[in-house]
Design a protein around this motif. Structure first.
Motif, PDB file in Angstrom:
ATOM      1  N   GLN A  54       0.834  -1.209   0.000  1.00  0.00           N
ATOM      2  CA  GLN A  54       0.000   0.000   0.000  1.00  0.00           C
ATOM      3  C   GLN A  54       0.866   1.256   0.000  1.00  0.00           C
ATOM      4  O   GLN A  54       0.529   2.235  -0.661  1.00  0.00           O
ATOM      5  N   THR A  55       1.991   1.220   0.697  1.00  0.00           N
ATOM      6  CA  THR A  55       2.905   2.364   0.702  1.00  0.00           C
ATOM      7  C   THR A  55       3.429   2.632  -0.704  1.00  0.00           C
ATOM      8  O   THR A  55       3.486   3.780  -1.146  1.00  0.00           O
ATOM      9  N   GLU A  56       3.782   1.577  -1.431  1.00  0.00           N
ATOM     10  CA  GLU A  56       4.278   1.740  -2.799  1.00  0.00           C
ATOM     11  C   GLU A  56       3.176   2.268  -3.720  1.00  0.00           C
ATOM     12  O   GLU A  56       3.426   3.144  -4.555  1.00  0.00           O
ATOM     13  N   ILE A  57       1.968   1.756  -3.562  1.00  0.00           N
ATOM     14  CA  ILE A  57       0.845   2.236  -4.375  1.00  0.00           C
ATOM     15  C   ILE A  57       0.602   3.713  -4.104  1.00  0.00           C
ATOM     16  O   ILE A  57       0.408   4.508  -5.034  1.00  0.00           O
ATOM     17  N   ASP A  58       0.652   4.110  -2.850  1.00  0.00           N
ATOM     18  CA  ASP A  58       0.475   5.523  -2.484  1.00  0.00           C
ATOM     19  C   ASP A  58       1.572   6.394  -3.094  1.00  0.00           C
ATOM     20  O   ASP A  58       1.293   7.526  -3.532  1.00  0.00           O
ATOM     21  N   ARG A  59       2.789   5.886  -3.134  1.00  0.00           N
ATOM     22  CA  ARG A  59       3.891   6.642  -3.743  1.00  0.00           C
ATOM     23  C   ARG A  59       3.631   6.854  -5.227  1.00  0.00           C
ATOM     24  O   ARG A  59       3.881   7.939  -5.768  1.00  0.00           O
ATOM     25  N   PHE A  60       3.120   5.842  -5.904  1.00  0.00           N
ATOM     26  CA  PHE A  60       2.783   5.971  -7.323  1.00  0.00           C
ATOM     27  C   PHE A  60       1.639   6.968  -7.511  1.00  0.00           C
ATOM     28  O   PHE A  60       1.652   7.777  -8.434  1.00  0.00           O
ATOM     29  N   ARG A  61       0.642   6.899  -6.642  1.00  0.00           N
ATOM     30  CA  ARG A  61      -0.513   7.804  -6.739  1.00  0.00           C
ATOM     31  C   ARG A  61      -0.109   9.265  -6.542  1.00  0.00           C
ATOM     32  O   ARG A  61      -0.679  10.161  -7.154  1.00  0.00           O
ATOM     33  N   SER A  62       0.843   9.519  -5.685  1.00  0.00           N
ATOM     34  CA  SER A  62       1.222  10.896  -5.376  1.00  0.00           C
ATOM     35  C   SER A  62       2.240  11.478  -6.361  1.00  0.00           C
ATOM     36  O   SER A  62       2.528  12.671  -6.310  1.00  0.00           O
ATOM     37  N   TRP A  63       2.758  10.664  -7.255  1.00  0.00           N
ATOM     38  CA  TRP A  63       3.739  11.143  -8.231  1.00  0.00           C
ATOM     39  C   TRP A  63       3.046  12.081  -9.209  1.00  0.00           C
ATOM     40  O   TRP A  63       1.983  11.761  -9.750  1.00  0.00           O
ATOM     41  N   THR A  64       3.595  13.264  -9.434  1.00  0.00           N
ATOM     42  CA  THR A  64       2.940  14.284 -10.253  1.00  0.00           C
ATOM     43  C   THR A  64       3.603  14.514 -11.603  1.00  0.00           C
ATOM     44  O   THR A  64       3.259  15.453 -12.305  1.00  0.00           O
ATOM     45  N   GLY A  65       4.527  13.674 -11.973  1.00  0.00           N
ATOM     46  CA  GLY A  65       5.196  13.829 -13.259  1.00  0.00           C
ATOM     47  C   GLY A  65       4.312  13.456 -14.435  1.00  0.00           C
ATOM     48  O   GLY A  65       3.154  13.069 -14.276  1.00  0.00           O
ATOM     49  N   LYS A  66       4.870  13.576 -15.610  1.00  0.00           N
ATOM     50  CA  LYS A  66       4.156  13.284 -16.850  1.00  0.00           C
ATOM     51  C   LYS A  66       3.795  11.788 -16.914  1.00  0.00           C
ATOM     52  O   LYS A  66       4.605  10.937 -16.592  1.00  0.00           O
ATOM     53  N   MET A  67       2.564  11.518 -17.320  1.00  0.00           N
ATOM     54  CA  MET A  67       2.098  10.140 -17.444  1.00  0.00           C
ATOM     55  C   MET A  67       2.011   9.771 -18.929  1.00  0.00           C
ATOM     56  O   MET A  67       1.735  10.626 -19.764  1.00  0.00           O
TER      57      MET A  67
END
Length: 71
Positions: A54-67
């Motif tokens: 869940q911590t890793e998923i949250d880190r991905f969710r909070s990433w604001t770079g280009k998708m």
């Protein structure tokens, strides 16, 4: 060291030098859904990895770079 088909040799502590790995990047639009599917599978099998996932998923969710979609 580990081996990724796309990125070649990657230094990851605790992984054998010839062990294949699959890398998900935060810029990949498909990474979060893939991680959520993995989380559901891990949870249904009682895998210990669920503790930190869940911590890793949250880190991905909070990433604001280009998708983008994966190449």
């Amino acid at each position: 060291m580990a081996i990724s088909a796309k990125y070649g040799k990657v230094d990851v502590p605790g992984i054998d030098p010839d062990e294949p790995i699959f890398i998900l990047r935060a810029q990949d639009r498909l990474a979060k859904p893939a991680m959520l599917m993995y989380e559901a599978l891990a949870e249904s099998h009682g895998a210990d990895v669920i503790q930190g996932l869940q911590t890793e998923i949250d880190r991905f969710r909070s990433w604001t770079g280009k998708m983008k979609l994966p190449d």
